[in-house]
Design an enzyme around this catalytic site. Sequence first.
Site, PDB file in Angstrom:
ATOM      1  N   LYS A 243      -1.780   6.311  -4.379  1.00 60.38           N
ATOM      2  CA  LYS A 243      -2.885   7.245  -4.094  1.00 60.38           C
ATOM      3  C   LYS A 243      -2.574   8.645  -4.608  1.00 60.38           C
ATOM      4  CE  LYS A 243      -3.441   4.724   0.254  1.00 60.38           C
ATOM      5  NZ  LYS A 243      -2.081   4.493   0.759  1.00 60.38           N
TER       6      LYS A 243
ATOM      7  N   ASP B   1       0.855  -1.194   0.000  1.00 63.97           N
ATOM      8  CA  ASP B   1       0.000   0.000   0.000  1.00 63.97           C
ATOM      9  C   ASP B   1       0.894   1.248   0.000  1.00 63.97           C
ATOM     10  OD1 ASP B   1      -2.873   1.167   0.632  1.00 63.97           O
ATOM     11  OD2 ASP B   1      -1.478   2.211   1.968  1.00 63.97           O
TER      12      ASP B   1
ATOM     13  N   TYR C   4       3.588   9.731   0.936  1.00 64.78           N
ATOM     14  CA  TYR C   4       4.469   9.090   1.919  1.00 64.78           C
ATOM     15  C   TYR C   4       5.938   9.438   1.663  1.00 64.78           C
ATOM     16  CZ  TYR C   4       0.255   6.342   2.950  1.00 64.78           C
ATOM     17  OH  TYR C   4      -1.028   5.951   3.259  1.00 64.78           O
TER      18      TYR C   4
ATOM     19  N   HIS D  39      -6.884   9.809  -2.278  1.00 65.71           N
ATOM     20  CA  HIS D  39      -6.448   9.607  -0.894  1.00 65.71           C
ATOM     21  C   HIS D  39      -7.437  10.199   0.125  1.00 65.71           C
ATOM     22  CE1 HIS D  39      -2.383   8.976   1.350  1.00 65.71           C
ATOM     23  NE2 HIS D  39      -3.386   8.728   2.148  1.00 65.71           N
TER      24      HIS D  39
HETATM   25  N1  LIG Z   1      -5.696   5.916   3.236  1.00 67.49           N
HETATM   26  C1  LIG Z   1      -5.265   6.649   4.242  1.00 67.49           C
HETATM   27  O1  LIG Z   1      -5.639   7.818   4.433  1.00 67.49           O
HETATM   28  C2  LIG Z   1      -4.297   6.037   5.227  1.00 67.49           C
HETATM   29  C3  LIG Z   1      -4.141   6.641   6.486  1.00 67.49           C
HETATM   30  C4  LIG Z   1      -3.244   6.053   7.376  1.00 67.49           C
HETATM   31  C5  LIG Z   1      -2.540   4.921   7.017  1.00 67.49           C
HETATM   32  N2  LIG Z   1      -2.690   4.363   5.769  1.00 67.49           N
HETATM   33  C6  LIG Z   1      -1.944   3.152   5.360  1.00 67.49           C
HETATM   34  O2  LIG Z   1      -2.122   2.163   6.367  1.00 67.49           O
HETATM   35  C7  LIG Z   1      -0.865   1.681   6.809  1.00 67.49           C
HETATM   36  C8  LIG Z   1      -0.972   1.202   8.239  1.00 67.49           C
HETATM   37  O3  LIG Z   1      -1.313   2.255   9.131  1.00 67.49           O
HETATM   38  P1  LIG Z   1      -0.303   2.769  10.242  1.00 67.49           P
HETATM   39  O4  LIG Z   1       1.076   2.555   9.760  1.00 67.49           O
HETATM   40  O5  LIG Z   1      -0.687   4.144  10.623  1.00 67.49           O
HETATM   41  O6  LIG Z   1      -0.684   1.885  11.503  1.00 67.49           O
HETATM   42  P2  LIG Z   1      -0.562   0.348  11.962  1.00 67.49           P
HETATM   43  O7  LIG Z   1      -0.258  -0.517  10.817  1.00 67.49           O
HETATM   44  O8  LIG Z   1      -1.776   0.081  12.769  1.00 67.49           O
HETATM   45  O9  LIG Z   1       0.659   0.394  12.975  1.00 67.49           O
HETATM   46  C9  LIG Z   1       2.008   0.409  12.563  1.00 67.49           C
HETATM   47  C10 LIG Z   1       2.897   0.402  13.805  1.00 67.49           C
HETATM   48  O10 LIG Z   1       2.693  -0.824  14.523  1.00 67.49           O
HETATM   49  C11 LIG Z   1       3.931  -1.462  14.811  1.00 67.49           C
HETATM   50  N3  LIG Z   1       3.742  -2.912  14.635  1.00 67.49           N
HETATM   51  C12 LIG Z   1       3.399  -3.558  13.477  1.00 67.49           C
HETATM   52  N4  LIG Z   1       3.273  -4.869  13.695  1.00 67.49           N
HETATM   53  C13 LIG Z   1       3.544  -5.094  15.012  1.00 67.49           C
HETATM   54  C14 LIG Z   1       3.603  -6.243  15.815  1.00 67.49           C
HETATM   55  N5  LIG Z   1       3.307  -7.459  15.299  1.00 67.49           N
HETATM   56  N6  LIG Z   1       3.938  -6.092  17.115  1.00 67.49           N
HETATM   57  C15 LIG Z   1       4.212  -4.880  17.635  1.00 67.49           C
HETATM   58  N7  LIG Z   1       4.179  -3.750  16.913  1.00 67.49           N
HETATM   59  C16 LIG Z   1       3.847  -3.845  15.606  1.00 67.49           C
HETATM   60  C17 LIG Z   1       4.902  -0.922  13.780  1.00 67.49           C
HETATM   61  O11 LIG Z   1       6.199  -0.945  14.363  1.00 67.49           O
HETATM   62  P3  LIG Z   1       7.440  -1.722  13.680  1.00 67.49           P
HETATM   63  O12 LIG Z   1       7.697  -1.000  12.397  1.00 67.49           O
HETATM   64  O13 LIG Z   1       8.500  -1.530  14.687  1.00 67.49           O
HETATM   65  O14 LIG Z   1       7.047  -3.163  13.471  1.00 67.49           O
HETATM   66  C18 LIG Z   1       4.381   0.495  13.558  1.00 67.49           C
HETATM   67  O15 LIG Z   1       4.912   1.383  14.521  1.00 67.49           O
HETATM   68  C19 LIG Z   1       0.076   2.876   6.564  1.00 67.49           C
HETATM   69  O16 LIG Z   1       1.435   2.507   6.571  1.00 67.49           O
HETATM   70  C20 LIG Z   1      -0.430   3.329   5.226  1.00 67.49           C
HETATM   71  O17 LIG Z   1       0.074   2.506   4.183  1.00 67.49           O
HETATM   72  C21 LIG Z   1      -3.582   4.907   4.886  1.00 67.49           C
END
Ligand SMILES: NC(=O)c1ccc[n+]([C@@H]2O[C@H](COP(=O)([O-])OP(=O)(O)OC[C@H]3O[C@@H](n4cnc5c(N)ncnc54)[C@H](OP(=O)(O)O)[C@@H]3O)[C@@H](O)[C@H]2O)c1
Length: 342
Positions: free
Chosen positions: A95, A62, A67, A128
């Site tokens: 996006k 994604d 980003y 987005h």
């Molecule tokens: N469409 C939109 O507007 C939108 C908005 C926000 C996000 N997104 C997309 O969604 C993706 C995910 O969202 P996000 O990155 O905000 O949040 P997330 O995936 O809920 O959380 C990511 C965080 O969790 C940690 N983590 C992941 N797996 C883990 C595990 N098994 N145990 C412990 N910690 C863990 C990661 O640390 P480590 O790296 O240390 O593992 C990182 O700090 C984004 O990267 C992006 O691609 C899209």
Amino acid sequence: MNNATQSKSAFIDPAAIPQRELYTGATMPAVGLGTFGSDHVTPDQVAEAVKGAAAVGYRHFDCASVYGNEREVGASLEAIQGNGIKREELWITSKLWNDKHGENDVIASCRKSLADLRLKYLDLYLVHWPFPNFHPPHCDVTSRSPDAKPYIHASYMKTWRKMEELVDMGLVRHIGTSNMTIPKLKLVLRDARIKPAVNEMELHPHFQQPELFKFVLDNGMQPIGYCPIGSPGRPERDRTPEDAAPTEDPVILEIAQRHGVSPAAVCIKWAVERGQTPIPFSVHHYRDNLECVTSDPLTEDEMRAIAALDRNCRLIKGQVFLWKDGQSWEALWDVNGEITPP
Ligand SMILES: NC(=O)c1ccc[n+]([C@@H]2O[C@H](COP(=O)([O-])OP(=O)(O)OC[C@H]3O[C@@H](n4cnc5c(N)ncnc54)[C@H](OP(=O)(O)O)[C@@H]3O)[C@@H](O)[C@H]2O)c1
């Protein structure tokens, strides 16, 4: 565990990962790797994680121009394909950012993402946010653009027509929406020539959006869930004192202990079993996040227990996209069931 340790770990057969069928008949892996470094993981670290993730079995990535790492991720995608993974085995999303909604900007912006990602086509291209509102990178939540606008359906449809053209041109296989609400989606579904294949939306145990989730599925779209484990690494500007943390919820902790997995893995298992496509970001835990959906599913009782945890707790509120002084962030999300008037 560092990236290098992860990439040497055992391979997970991509055929063992559940797939989502889109209305075109195409299939998309039901877990993807998020690539937003949340302003503290560098583009090179994210690119390294993309390579490592492909090596352990990820096929869905994604991405987004905002980003700020599509060039680095693109080099990884090229390397992955050089290592024998065929383009058609990959699912790559990008996006359109808010400052590129203009009719002359959509195609150029997609071409830029394609060039940066070193691809001939995208599997999925999303608008987005439904607002053309730009804000400078790293700004805080009180920052407002003087040119910020509300949702104007006629303007969104002009952008959407260009998205449809990208499909006609063969640059993009599917188009979709992100950060939408039911009233906005109703209008887009009414007026689209090419219907959105997905809606990307925040989804985790403390923010389940049951009505929008059902609406998306009932209308033949797939829900892609961002922040699936509650985004513990999100930037400071996206935090408020009321925010909940699903990975600290006692019910999630207890289920995690019972299954011998992390609380994050419970959130991902729940997401996949419920029917959404989580896209967890990770540079350290990505292998676990994929492996957890291949065995030992949650029981019906556990699924029910997690369903009861919903707190309607939105983490990504989008304050910087507000268009009027004194507005609350709820205005972005049409909480009264109709599009918030200008
Ligand atoms: N469409 C939109 O507007 C939108 C908005 C926000 C996000 N997104 C997309 O969604 C993706 C995910 O969202 P996000 O990155 O905000 O949040 P997330 O995936 O809920 O959380 C990511 C965080 O969790 C940690 N983590 C992941 N797996 C883990 C595990 N098994 N145990 C412990 N910690 C863990 C990661 O640390 P480590 O790296 O240390 O593992 C990182 O700090 C984004 O990267 C992006 O691609 C899209």
